[in-house]
Design an enzyme around this catalytic site. Structure first.
Site, PDB file in Angstrom:
ATOM      1  N   GLY A  23       0.735  -1.140   0.244  1.00  0.00           N
ATOM      2  CA  GLY A  23      -0.126   0.305   0.025  1.00  0.00           C
ATOM      3  C   GLY A  23       1.119   1.295  -0.138  1.00  0.00           C
ATOM      4  O   GLY A  23       1.743   1.505   0.998  1.00  0.00           O
ATOM      5  N   GLY A  25      -0.238   4.428   0.520  1.00  0.00           N
ATOM      6  CA  GLY A  25      -1.177   5.352   0.983  1.00  0.00           C
ATOM      7  C   GLY A  25      -0.659   5.869   1.450  1.00  0.00           C
ATOM      8  O   GLY A  25       0.619   6.239   1.961  1.00  0.00           O
ATOM      9  N   GLU A 187     -19.019  17.235   3.018  1.00  0.00           N
ATOM     10  CA  GLU A 187     -18.406  18.494   1.982  1.00  0.00           C
ATOM     11  C   GLU A 187     -18.849  18.305   0.395  1.00  0.00           C
ATOM     12  O   GLU A 187     -18.321  18.634  -0.085  1.00  0.00           O
ATOM     13  CB  GLU A 187     -16.943  18.043   1.464  1.00  0.00           C
ATOM     14  CG  GLU A 187     -15.539  18.598   3.474  1.00  0.00           C
ATOM     15  CD  GLU A 187     -14.394  17.398   3.585  1.00  0.00           C
ATOM     16  OE1 GLU A 187     -13.679  17.790   4.457  1.00  0.00           O
ATOM     17  OE2 GLU A 187     -14.799  16.005   2.977  1.00  0.00           O
ATOM     18  N   ALA A 338      -6.082  10.662   8.777  1.00  0.00           N
ATOM     19  CA  ALA A 338      -4.682  10.853   7.954  1.00  0.00           C
ATOM     20  C   ALA A 338      -3.572  10.940   9.003  1.00  0.00           C
ATOM     21  O   ALA A 338      -2.506   9.546   9.011  1.00  0.00           O
ATOM     22  CB  ALA A 338      -4.515  11.942   6.925  1.00  0.00           C
TER      23      ALA A 338
HETATM   24  C1  LIG Z   1     -13.322  11.466   0.741  1.00  0.00           C
HETATM   25  C2  LIG Z   1     -11.913  11.607   1.888  1.00  0.00           C
HETATM   26  C3  LIG Z   1     -11.509  12.336   2.573  1.00  0.00           C
HETATM   27  C4  LIG Z   1     -10.954  12.367   3.750  1.00  0.00           C
HETATM   28  N1  LIG Z   1     -10.909  13.288   5.000  1.00  0.00           N
HETATM   29  C5  LIG Z   1     -10.116  13.398   5.749  1.00  0.00           C
HETATM   30  C6  LIG Z   1      -9.553  14.566   6.415  1.00  0.00           C
HETATM   31  O1  LIG Z   1     -10.290  15.428   6.177  1.00  0.00           O
HETATM   32  N2  LIG Z   1      -8.396  14.251   6.688  1.00  0.00           N
HETATM   33  C7  LIG Z   1      -7.504  13.391   8.009  1.00  0.00           C
HETATM   34  O2  LIG Z   1      -7.475  13.154   8.412  1.00  0.00           O
HETATM   35  N3  LIG Z   1      -8.392  11.906   7.250  1.00  0.00           N
HETATM   36  C8  LIG Z   1      -9.133  12.096   5.766  1.00  0.00           C
HETATM   37  N4  LIG Z   1      -9.814  11.012   5.011  1.00  0.00           N
HETATM   38  C9  LIG Z   1      -8.850   9.469   5.678  1.00  0.00           C
HETATM   39  C10 LIG Z   1      -7.684   9.378   5.304  1.00  0.00           C
HETATM   40  O3  LIG Z   1      -7.896   9.444   4.230  1.00  0.00           O
HETATM   41  C11 LIG Z   1      -6.991   7.617   5.735  1.00  0.00           C
HETATM   42  O4  LIG Z   1      -7.153   8.065   6.761  1.00  0.00           O
HETATM   43  C12 LIG Z   1      -5.731   7.980   4.967  1.00  0.00           C
HETATM   44  O5  LIG Z   1      -6.193   7.394   3.534  1.00  0.00           O
HETATM   45  C13 LIG Z   1      -5.679   5.849   5.368  1.00  0.00           C
HETATM   46  O6  LIG Z   1      -3.934   5.719   4.295  1.00  0.00           O
HETATM   47  P1  LIG Z   1      -3.815   4.503   4.583  1.00  0.00           P
HETATM   48  O7  LIG Z   1      -2.183   4.665   4.099  1.00  0.00           O
HETATM   49  O8  LIG Z   1      -3.778   3.521   5.825  1.00  0.00           O
HETATM   50  O9  LIG Z   1      -4.474   3.922   3.416  1.00  0.00           O
HETATM   51  P2  LIG Z   1      -5.226   4.270   2.198  1.00  0.00           P
HETATM   52  O10 LIG Z   1      -4.580   5.980   2.224  1.00  0.00           O
HETATM   53  O11 LIG Z   1      -6.447   4.079   1.653  1.00  0.00           O
HETATM   54  O12 LIG Z   1      -3.436   3.506   0.798  1.00  0.00           O
HETATM   55  C14 LIG Z   1      -3.956   1.924   0.582  1.00  0.00           C
HETATM   56  C15 LIG Z   1      -3.392   1.760  -0.148  1.00  0.00           C
HETATM   57  O13 LIG Z   1      -3.591   0.133  -0.206  1.00  0.00           O
HETATM   58  C16 LIG Z   1      -4.010  -0.174  -1.200  1.00  0.00           C
HETATM   59  N5  LIG Z   1      -3.664  -1.481  -2.064  1.00  0.00           N
HETATM   60  C17 LIG Z   1      -5.596  -1.833  -1.084  1.00  0.00           C
HETATM   61  N6  LIG Z   1      -5.088  -3.425  -1.620  1.00  0.00           N
HETATM   62  C18 LIG Z   1      -4.385  -3.024  -2.481  1.00  0.00           C
HETATM   63  C19 LIG Z   1      -3.908  -4.792  -2.478  1.00  0.00           C
HETATM   64  N7  LIG Z   1      -4.646  -6.273  -1.919  1.00  0.00           N
HETATM   65  N8  LIG Z   1      -2.353  -5.211  -2.754  1.00  0.00           N
HETATM   66  C20 LIG Z   1      -2.070  -3.785  -3.179  1.00  0.00           C
HETATM   67  N9  LIG Z   1      -2.466  -2.322  -2.941  1.00  0.00           N
HETATM   68  C21 LIG Z   1      -3.438  -2.355  -2.102  1.00  0.00           C
HETATM   69  C22 LIG Z   1      -4.660   1.142  -2.578  1.00  0.00           C
HETATM   70  O14 LIG Z   1      -4.410   1.043  -3.596  1.00  0.00           O
HETATM   71  C23 LIG Z   1      -3.965   2.620  -1.915  1.00  0.00           C
HETATM   72  O15 LIG Z   1      -2.607   3.273  -2.262  1.00  0.00           O
HETATM   73  C24 LIG Z   1     -10.417  10.340   3.702  1.00  0.00           C
HETATM   74  C25 LIG Z   1     -10.877  10.385   3.512  1.00  0.00           C
HETATM   75  C26 LIG Z   1     -11.404   9.886   2.273  1.00  0.00           C
HETATM   76  C27 LIG Z   1     -11.864   8.738   1.602  1.00  0.00           C
END
Ligand SMILES: Cc1cc2nc3c(=O)[nH]c(=O)nc-3n(C[C@H](O)[C@H](O)[C@H](O)COP(=O)(O)OP(=O)(O)OC[C@H]3O[C@@H](n4cnc5c(N)ncnc54)[C@H](O)[C@@H]3O)c2cc1C
Length: 454
Positions: A23, A25, A187, A338
């Site tokens: 991932g 993210g 939003e 995030a």
């Molecule tokens: C519309 C929206 C608005 C938001 N607004 C806010 C905000 O204002 N403030 C805030 O703090 N947070 C906000 N968030 C939450 C924040 O974006 C998330 O908490 C954060 O992105 C989580 O990060 P992560 O790395 O855990 O997961 P993610 O950012 O979701 O990244 C996961 C990654 O894993 C990859 N992936 C998934 N499955 C697989 C697989 N099987 N194999 C390989 N890769 C895979 C995906 O492609 C992705 O790139 C918001 C979320 C959304 C959806």
């Protein structure tokens, strides 16, 4: 005991430990960055090619920002990290005894990644609570594809309304229903009204886009329940002012091509139907499918929404070499935001770096520092809640803007976003309104063929 090879006068360089990060993210990127100078070989695997800034997806959906401004190619982002290899593929299964992760390529073929340390940061996806059939009518908001699909639905709805002869026929096309009164739903609702009242106001000849109804449905008794009551009341006031019609204490219980059905959350369970040709779904998240394979293979417990329960050091119980971070981890009911993802990714990167440098595992528990949260409501109105600080209105909006620009990846995206915001603020216009049909085949025949109607 040193091996014969190590004790000989000519020392053979041992391969560095292999770290696989699943991932790209916030959690995955921050883990990779923290390991930048560590003696490890990192493979960062993602099913997409870019790191997506999810908090601004709704601005891409409503034509304010381009998909390029809210995402960064992973290869570009990590180009200076000599110990990182970026791989495109989807994690499918894992053999923890052999320490092998199996992933699939675009064409379905499989490949293996061997690891010494595994960081799982695959995030969550939109939940439809057992009704995946809603997806076709009510896209969620988790990916760039979702944002572009929503943009297509929004722009097409105004175009359809413009082409229809009677007000009765136009009405459902000018009605937009949003399920979920959390930050994303609020939003989206606010942005659709802004799109209608500012950006599209003078561009149509038959319809008045500002007549667009935006209906926001939420099961709780107030929007933005994760915020302080006073802030949530301020947000409600702004939503009322911009013309969003909020319906509290109701769940969306059915979605179809022409509208939705709601059921009241009280004992009466009163049902109501709304004609709306555009329905957007922001009501909850669930773990991505790989989480279930992982939990099964590791004997790990899945909690709310399928999140994986972790130890205080973010390892999976019984697996000291496997960490789950970001939205997917379940620890002390930390929110899926995030900041949690960034801090947990950085923490695990640091633990691995220390372990590799010191030769023994470092198990200091993860400690989250809450820097607060912010939510955009409408032009010049946002909320900021950080410790004892509660800000709404214009001051909240400025703080919201500063925070989002600071965390966007890359100077180019920051500059482009600032420029777009300033232009839209000054002129009301939104230029990122091109719509796509998904693939060339659909684009050749994007409209239903009237001759095929029975
Ligand atoms: C519309 C929206 C608005 C938001 N607004 C806010 C905000 O204002 N403030 C805030 O703090 N947070 C906000 N968030 C939450 C924040 O974006 C998330 O908490 C954060 O992105 C989580 O990060 P992560 O790395 O855990 O997961 P993610 O950012 O979701 O990244 C996961 C990654 O894993 C990859 N992936 C998934 N499955 C697989 C697989 N099987 N194999 C390989 N890769 C895979 C995906 O492609 C992705 O790139 C918001 C979320 C959304 C959806």
């Amino acid at each position: 005991m040193p091996s014969a090879q190590e004790s000989s006068s000519v020392r053979v360089k041992r391969p560095w430990p292999r770290v696989v990060i699943l991932g790209g993210g916030f959690a995955g990127i921050y883990a990779a960055r923290r390991l930048r100078n560590a003696d490890v070989d990192i493979t960062l695997l993602d099913r997409g090619t870019s790191h997506v800034f999810q908090p601004l997806l709704y601005q891409c959906a409503t034509g304010l920002l381009s998909e390029g401004e809210i995402s960064s190619p992973l290869r570009h982002l990590l180009r200076g990290h000599r110990n990182v290899h970026v791989a495109l593929g989807e994690a499918r299964s894992i053999d923890p005894d052999a320490k092998v992760l199996t992933a699939s390529r675009f064409d379905g073929s499989a490949f293996d990644l061997h690891y010494d340390y595994l960081i799982v940061a695959v995030g969550m996806r939109q939940a439809y609570h057992g009704h995946d059939e809603y997806i076709q009518w009510a896209p969620g908001m988790k990916t760039v594809d979702d944002a572009l699909a929503i943009r297509r639905k929004l722009i097409s709805a105004f175009e359809m309304a413009e082409s229809l002869p009677t007000a009765r026929e136009r009405r459902p096309w000018l009605t937009f229903a949003v399920a979920g009164g959390g930050p994303t739903g609020v939003e989206m609702a606010g942005q659709i009204r802004e799109l209608a009242t500012h950006s599209l106001a003078h561009e149509f000849r038959s319809i008045d886009p500002s007549e667009a109804r935006v209906l926001l449905f939420h099961g709780g008794d107030r929007v933005l329940e994760s915020f302080d009551r006073k802030l949530s009341a301020a947000a409600q006031k702004t939503l009322d002012k911009v013309g969003v019609e909020t319906h509290l204490g109701v769940h969306v219980t059915d979605v179809c091509e022409t509208g939705i059905e709601t059921t009241s959350a009280d004992e009466a369970h009163t049902k109501k139907r709304y004609e709306a040709r555009t329905v957007l779904w922001t009501a909850g998240v669930e773990a991505v499918p790989f989480a279930a394979h992982l939990a099964d293979a590791l004997g790990a417990k899945q909690t709310h929404g399928g999140r994986i329960e972790v130890e205080p050091d973010l390892t999976v119980p019984g697996h000291p070499d496997i960490w789950v971070v970001g939205d997917l981890m379940s620890l002390d009911e930390l929110p899926g935001v995030a900041e949690v993802a960034m801090q947990s990714g950085k923490y695990v990167g640091g633990r691995i770096a220390k372990t590799v440098a010191g030769g023994k595992p470092d198990r200091k528990p993860f400690k989250y520092r809450d820097f607060g949260s912010a939510a955009y409501i409408a032009r010049r109105h946002a909320l900021l809640q950080a410790g004892p600080i509660r800000i709404s209105g214009f001051a909240g909006w400025v703080s919201w803007g500063v925070i989002h620009i600071a965390f966007l990846a890359g100077y180019r995206n920051r500059f482009g976003t600032l420029l777009n915001w300033a232009t839209t603020l000054a002129t009301g216009s939104r230029r990122e309104r091109a719509i796509t049909y998904g693939d060339p085949e659909s684009a050749r025949q994007p409209y239903a063929d009237p001759s095929s109607e029975s």
